[in-house]
Motif scaffolding. Sequence first.
Motif, PDB file in Angstrom:
ATOM      1  N   THR A   1     -24.407 -25.165  18.713  1.00 16.63           N
ATOM      2  CA  THR A   1     -25.030 -25.120  17.389  1.00 16.63           C
ATOM      3  C   THR A   1     -25.682 -26.444  17.008  1.00 16.63           C
ATOM      4  N   VAL A   2     -25.004 -27.552  17.319  1.00 12.08           N
ATOM      5  CA  VAL A   2     -25.508 -28.877  16.928  1.00 12.08           C
ATOM      6  C   VAL A   2     -25.195 -29.885  18.025  1.00 12.08           C
ATOM      7  N   ARG A   3     -26.132 -30.768  18.311  1.00  7.97           N
ATOM      8  CA  ARG A   3     -25.893 -31.916  19.177  1.00  7.97           C
ATOM      9  C   ARG A   3     -26.078 -33.166  18.339  1.00  7.97           C
ATOM     10  N   ASP A   4     -25.119 -34.080  18.413  1.00 11.18           N
ATOM     11  CA  ASP A   4     -25.130 -35.224  17.512  1.00 11.18           C
ATOM     12  C   ASP A   4     -24.757 -36.492  18.266  1.00 11.18           C
ATOM     13  N   LEU A   5     -25.029 -37.621  17.636  1.00 10.34           N
ATOM     14  CA  LEU A   5     -24.645 -38.928  18.151  1.00 10.34           C
ATOM     15  C   LEU A   5     -23.810 -39.603  17.075  1.00 10.34           C
ATOM     16  N   LEU A   6     -22.517 -39.784  17.359  1.00  9.53           N
ATOM     17  CA  LEU A   6     -21.585 -40.289  16.354  1.00  9.53           C
ATOM     18  C   LEU A   6     -21.030 -41.646  16.761  1.00  9.53           C
ATOM     19  N   PRO A   7     -20.627 -42.459  15.778  1.00  6.42           N
ATOM     20  CA  PRO A   7     -19.968 -43.731  16.109  1.00  6.42           C
ATOM     21  C   PRO A   7     -18.576 -43.477  16.662  1.00  6.42           C
ATOM     22  N   PRO A   8     -18.020 -44.428  17.423  1.00  4.53           N
ATOM     23  CA  PRO A   8     -16.701 -44.240  18.028  1.00  4.53           C
ATOM     24  C   PRO A   8     -15.590 -43.985  17.020  1.00  4.53           C
ATOM     25  N   THR A   9     -15.798 -44.418  15.775  1.00  2.00           N
ATOM     26  CA  THR A   9     -14.756 -44.269  14.755  1.00  2.00           C
ATOM     27  C   THR A   9     -14.774 -42.909  14.073  1.00  2.00           C
ATOM     28  N   ALA A  10     -15.747 -42.060  14.401  1.00  4.94           N
ATOM     29  CA  ALA A  10     -15.909 -40.785  13.699  1.00  4.94           C
ATOM     30  C   ALA A  10     -14.984 -39.716  14.279  1.00  4.94           C
ATOM     31  N   VAL A  11     -13.678 -39.972  14.249  1.00 10.42           N
ATOM     32  CA  VAL A  11     -12.708 -39.026  14.795  1.00 10.42           C
ATOM     33  C   VAL A  11     -12.628 -37.772  13.938  1.00 10.42           C
ATOM     34  N   GLU A  12     -12.616 -37.936  12.615  1.00 14.89           N
ATOM     35  CA  GLU A  12     -12.472 -36.787  11.716  1.00 14.89           C
ATOM     36  C   GLU A  12     -13.639 -35.828  11.844  1.00 14.89           C
ATOM     37  N   GLU A  13     -14.847 -36.364  12.075  1.00 14.86           N
ATOM     38  CA  GLU A  13     -16.016 -35.503  12.215  1.00 14.86           C
ATOM     39  C   GLU A  13     -15.886 -34.586  13.423  1.00 14.86           C
ATOM     40  N   MET A  14     -15.156 -35.031  14.439  1.00 17.90           N
ATOM     41  CA  MET A  14     -14.992 -34.215  15.633  1.00 17.90           C
ATOM     42  C   MET A  14     -13.822 -33.250  15.515  1.00 17.90           C
ATOM     43  N   THR A  15     -12.747 -33.679  14.872  1.00 13.23           N
ATOM     44  CA  THR A  15     -11.552 -32.840  14.802  1.00 13.23           C
ATOM     45  C   THR A  15     -11.542 -31.916  13.590  1.00 13.23           C
ATOM     46  N   SER A  16     -12.339 -32.206  12.589  1.00  9.69           N
ATOM     47  CA  SER A  16     -12.339 -31.384  11.366  1.00  9.69           C
ATOM     48  C   SER A  16     -13.749 -30.956  10.990  1.00  9.69           C
ATOM     49  N   GLY A  17     -14.608 -30.844  11.994  1.00 12.08           N
ATOM     50  CA  GLY A  17     -16.002 -30.531  11.697  1.00 12.08           C
ATOM     51  C   GLY A  17     -16.291 -29.057  11.511  1.00 12.08           C
ATOM     52  N   GLY A  18     -15.285 -28.196  11.691  1.00 11.63           N
ATOM     53  CA  GLY A  18     -15.493 -26.768  11.486  1.00 11.63           C
ATOM     54  C   GLY A  18     -16.040 -26.041  12.696  1.00 11.63           C
ATOM     55  N   SER A  19     -16.175 -26.710  13.832  1.00 12.00           N
ATOM     56  CA  SER A  19     -16.679 -26.054  15.040  1.00 12.00           C
ATOM     57  C   SER A  19     -15.525 -25.456  15.836  1.00 12.00           C
ATOM     58  N   ASP A  20     -15.777 -24.316  16.478  1.00 10.08           N
ATOM     59  CA  ASP A  20     -14.750 -23.676  17.297  1.00 10.08           C
ATOM     60  C   ASP A  20     -14.462 -24.486  18.560  1.00 10.08           C
ATOM     61  N   LEU A  21     -15.510 -25.129  19.100  1.00  9.64           N
ATOM     62  CA  LEU A  21     -15.369 -25.941  20.307  1.00  9.64           C
ATOM     63  C   LEU A  21     -16.277 -27.156  20.174  1.00  9.64           C
ATOM     64  N   THR A  22     -15.740 -28.318  20.511  1.00  6.87           N
ATOM     65  CA  THR A  22     -16.518 -29.560  20.470  1.00  6.87           C
ATOM     66  C   THR A  22     -16.346 -30.298  21.787  1.00  6.87           C
ATOM     67  N   LEU A  23     -17.459 -30.766  22.351  1.00  8.24           N
ATOM     68  CA  LEU A  23     -17.456 -31.573  23.564  1.00  8.24           C
ATOM     69  C   LEU A  23     -17.984 -32.952  23.220  1.00  8.24           C
ATOM     70  N   PHE A  24     -17.363 -33.999  23.752  1.00 10.72           N
ATOM     71  CA  PHE A  24     -17.925 -35.322  23.498  1.00 10.72           C
ATOM     72  C   PHE A  24     -17.659 -36.275  24.649  1.00 10.72           C
ATOM     73  N   THR A  25     -18.550 -37.264  24.756  1.00 10.67           N
ATOM     74  CA  THR A  25     -18.423 -38.327  25.748  1.00 10.67           C
ATOM     75  C   THR A  25     -19.052 -39.584  25.183  1.00 10.67           C
ATOM     76  N   CYS A  26     -18.642 -40.726  25.698  1.00  9.53           N
ATOM     77  CA  CYS A  26     -19.199 -41.995  25.241  1.00  9.53           C
ATOM     78  C   CYS A  26     -20.516 -42.293  25.953  1.00  9.53           C
ATOM     79  N   THR A  27     -21.414 -42.967  25.251  1.00  9.09           N
ATOM     80  CA  THR A  27     -22.610 -43.483  25.904  1.00  9.09           C
ATOM     81  C   THR A  27     -22.213 -44.720  26.703  1.00  9.09           C
ATOM     82  N   TYR A  28     -23.114 -45.198  27.555  1.00 12.14           N
ATOM     83  CA  TYR A  28     -22.819 -46.405  28.323  1.00 12.14           C
ATOM     84  C   TYR A  28     -22.600 -47.569  27.353  1.00 12.14           C
ATOM     85  N   GLY A  29     -21.517 -48.295  27.564  1.00 12.69           N
ATOM     86  CA  GLY A  29     -21.173 -49.388  26.671  1.00 12.69           C
ATOM     87  C   GLY A  29     -20.242 -48.957  25.558  1.00 12.69           C
ATOM     88  N   GLY A  30     -20.072 -47.639  25.363  1.00 12.46           N
ATOM     89  CA  GLY A  30     -19.138 -47.129  24.371  1.00 12.46           C
ATOM     90  C   GLY A  30     -19.567 -47.307  22.936  1.00 12.46           C
TER      91      GLY A  30
END
Length: 208
Positions: free
Chosen positions: A165-194
Motif C-alpha cells: 500500500t505504501v513505501r516510505d523512508l523513515l528515521p531509525p527512531t520511528a519504531v512506533e510508526e512501524m509497529t502501530s502504523g495500522g498495516s497488516d504486514l510491514t517490511l523494513f531494512t536500513c539504508t547504507y550507513g543506517g
Amino acid sequence: MKRKAETLFIILGVVLLCGALFLSLHNRSEDRQAERFTADVVPVLIEEILADAQAPSQPEPAQEQPRLDLETLTLEMSETRIDGYAYIGILSIPKLSLELPIMSDWSYKQLQISPCRFHGTLNGGNLVLMAHNYASHFGRIDELQPGDTVCFTDMDGISTWYQVTVRDLLPPTAVEEMTSGGSDLTLFTCTYGGRSRVTVHCDETPAQ
C-alpha cells in the motif's frame, strides 16, 4: 607546507577509498553467506510444512480446555527449530524473485543470516519483519510499488497474501510508526550507513 598538506590530503583520500572498498567487499561476502544460508534453509522449511499438512491428525483425549485470553491468541505462532534457530514461516516476494525464511525473533547475529520477526503476529494483523539490506534479503524492497503482492506462509501451511500500500523512508527512531502504523504486514531494512529505514506497508488481500 603546501606540498605537505597536499600529500596528507592524498593519503587521507586513499585511506577513505580503501575503507569504502573494504566495507563493500565485506557486505558482499555477508550477502553471499546469507544467500547460501537461505538456499539451505527454505527447502527444509517447505518440507516441514508439507509434512505437517499431510500428517494424519490424532484425536486428543477429552479434557477441559484452558482459557486463553486475547493477548495469548494474538501472540502465538507455530515455530520450527533448525540448527538451533526458531522459524515462523517463509516470506515470498514474487516481483523480486525472493523466497526467504523468517526467524521467530531477532538479534544482530541472526540478521546476518536471515530476515527476522521484529514485532507482532499474523493473527494480530500487525506482523513486522526486518532484514539487512543484502540483495538476497531486503536490499531491493525499495523497488516494490503499491499493488505489488507478497505472501507469508506460516509453519501450519497457511498462506496469507498481502498487497503493498505504501513505501516510505523513515528515521531509525520511528519504531512506533512501524509497529502501530495500522498495516497488516510491514517490511523494513536500513539504508547504507543506517541513516534511514526503507519501509514497505502491506494490507491483507484475497488469495492469489
